[in-house]
Scaffold this motif. Sequence first.
Motif, PDB file in Angstrom:
ATOM      1  N   ARG A 115       2.811  -6.567   9.508  1.00 41.56           N
ATOM      2  CA  ARG A 115       2.340  -5.332  10.114  1.00 41.56           C
ATOM      3  C   ARG A 115       2.807  -5.488  11.970  1.00 41.56           C
ATOM      4  NH1 ARG A 115      -4.021  -7.110   7.268  1.00 41.56           N
ATOM      5  NH2 ARG A 115      -3.780  -5.893   5.339  1.00 41.56           N
TER       6      ARG A 115
ATOM      7  N   LEU B  46     -10.814   4.011   3.123  1.00 41.61           N
ATOM      8  CA  LEU B  46      -9.905   3.490   2.001  1.00 41.61           C
ATOM      9  C   LEU B  46      -9.604   3.609   1.141  1.00 41.61           C
ATOM     10  CD1 LEU B  46      -8.436   0.922   2.473  1.00 41.61           C
ATOM     11  CD2 LEU B  46     -10.816   0.458   2.772  1.00 41.61           C
TER      12      LEU B  46
ATOM     13  N   ASN C 258      -2.133  -0.333   7.124  1.00 46.17           N
ATOM     14  CA  ASN C 258      -1.323  -1.535   7.259  1.00 46.17           C
ATOM     15  C   ASN C 258      -0.309  -2.070   6.844  1.00 46.17           C
ATOM     16  OD1 ASN C 258      -3.463  -2.239   6.210  1.00 46.17           O
ATOM     17  ND2 ASN C 258      -4.563  -2.996   7.507  1.00 46.17           N
TER      18      ASN C 258
ATOM     19  N   LYS D 217       0.613  -1.232  -0.007  1.00 47.54           N
ATOM     20  CA  LYS D 217      -0.011   0.483  -0.087  1.00 47.54           C
ATOM     21  C   LYS D 217       1.114   1.359   0.052  1.00 47.54           C
ATOM     22  CE  LYS D 217      -3.523  -2.402   2.219  1.00 47.54           C
ATOM     23  NZ  LYS D 217      -4.416  -2.157   3.553  1.00 47.54           N
TER      24      LYS D 217
ATOM     25  N   PHE E 175     -15.377   2.812   7.093  1.00 44.30           N
ATOM     26  CA  PHE E 175     -13.818   3.785   6.790  1.00 44.30           C
ATOM     27  C   PHE E 175     -13.714   3.362   5.139  1.00 44.30           C
ATOM     28  CE2 PHE E 175     -14.263  -0.833   7.677  1.00 44.30           C
ATOM     29  CZ  PHE E 175     -13.689  -1.490   6.484  1.00 44.30           C
TER      30      PHE E 175
ATOM     31  N   HIS F 163     -16.079  -4.487   0.950  1.00 41.43           N
ATOM     32  CA  HIS F 163     -16.463  -2.863   2.132  1.00 41.43           C
ATOM     33  C   HIS F 163     -17.216  -1.793   2.037  1.00 41.43           C
ATOM     34  CE1 HIS F 163     -14.002  -5.376   4.192  1.00 41.43           C
ATOM     35  NE2 HIS F 163     -12.792  -5.796   3.678  1.00 41.43           N
TER      36      HIS F 163
ATOM     37  N   VAL G 100      -4.682   0.998  11.751  1.00 45.44           N
ATOM     38  CA  VAL G 100      -5.436  -0.435  11.319  1.00 45.44           C
ATOM     39  C   VAL G 100      -5.304   0.453   8.991  1.00 45.44           C
ATOM     40  CG1 VAL G 100      -7.786   0.311  11.764  1.00 45.44           C
ATOM     41  CG2 VAL G 100      -7.381  -1.806  10.962  1.00 45.44           C
ATOM     42  N   GLY G 101      -5.506   2.038   9.310  1.00 44.40           N
ATOM     43  CA  GLY G 101      -5.896   2.568   8.540  1.00 44.40           C
ATOM     44  C   GLY G 101      -4.442   2.466   7.285  1.00 44.40           C
TER      45      GLY G 101
ATOM     46  N   TYR H 207     -12.115  -2.671  -3.073  1.00 43.64           N
ATOM     47  CA  TYR H 207     -12.441  -3.257  -1.859  1.00 43.64           C
ATOM     48  C   TYR H 207     -14.183  -2.953  -2.186  1.00 43.64           C
ATOM     49  CZ  TYR H 207      -8.322  -2.558   0.413  1.00 43.64           C
ATOM     50  OH  TYR H 207      -6.769  -2.562   0.284  1.00 43.64           O
TER      51      TYR H 207
ATOM     52  N   ARG I 168      -1.216 -13.864   4.209  1.00 44.46           N
ATOM     53  CA  ARG I 168      -1.921 -14.426   5.111  1.00 44.46           C
ATOM     54  C   ARG I 168      -1.431 -14.104   6.566  1.00 44.46           C
ATOM     55  NH1 ARG I 168      -6.630 -10.693   4.885  1.00 44.46           N
ATOM     56  NH2 ARG I 168      -6.918 -11.438   6.566  1.00 44.46           N
TER      57      ARG I 168
ATOM     58  N   THR J  72      -5.240  -7.544  11.252  1.00 37.85           N
ATOM     59  CA  THR J  72      -5.938  -6.296   9.603  1.00 37.85           C
ATOM     60  C   THR J  72      -5.285  -5.080  10.638  1.00 37.85           C
ATOM     61  OG1 THR J  72      -7.545  -7.827   8.930  1.00 37.85           O
ATOM     62  CG2 THR J  72      -7.932  -5.124   9.228  1.00 37.85           C
TER      63      THR J  72
END
Length: 149
Positions: free
Chosen positions: A102, A61, A112, A9, A57, A52, A109-110, A49, A85, A91
Amino acid sequence: MERTFLMIKPDGVQRGLVGEIIKRFEAKGFTLVGLKFMAVSKELAEQHYDVHKERPFFQGLVEFITSSPVVAMVWEGEGVVASARKIIGATNPLNAEPGTLRGDYGMDVGRNLIHGSDAIETAQREIALWFTDSELVNWGPTQKPWLYE
Ligand code: DAT
Ligand code: MG
């Protein structure tokens, strides 16, 4: 052979952790079959996404993922979806075990650091969303007999 979709990310790229993150999957023994450094469009972020989209969020995101470049990757190997994973960790980085990406590098969390597909079917959907067939390379790493019996 099983494949998963991973995406470093914007925070992972901006913090200079691209090499560190790729190194974990490479050293484990997974095979890189696709990689691109790219800016993400709002449309792609929203599709990625989509599951979600009703969450509070979601907008933040999408703004985050489109704010700065990412590294999109496809990795291959026995059990790679679940294994990646585990390497990535929980997360929320505050709940992620030390030794996970992580857990070792994240605080929020925003922010990660990396996305990893959560199931084989999700991986197939995400790979098709992010990569064309011609961007994926079928090749035979010479170390395979030293990784698999
Ligand atoms: P994961 O990325 O571990 O698969 P997820 O699919 O539940 O987690 O959520 C996707 C991303 O959305 C996650 O990596 C970070 C963000 N996110 C999840 N829950 C959040 C929350 N409560 N607040 C802010 N961002 C959140
Ligand atoms: Mg997820």
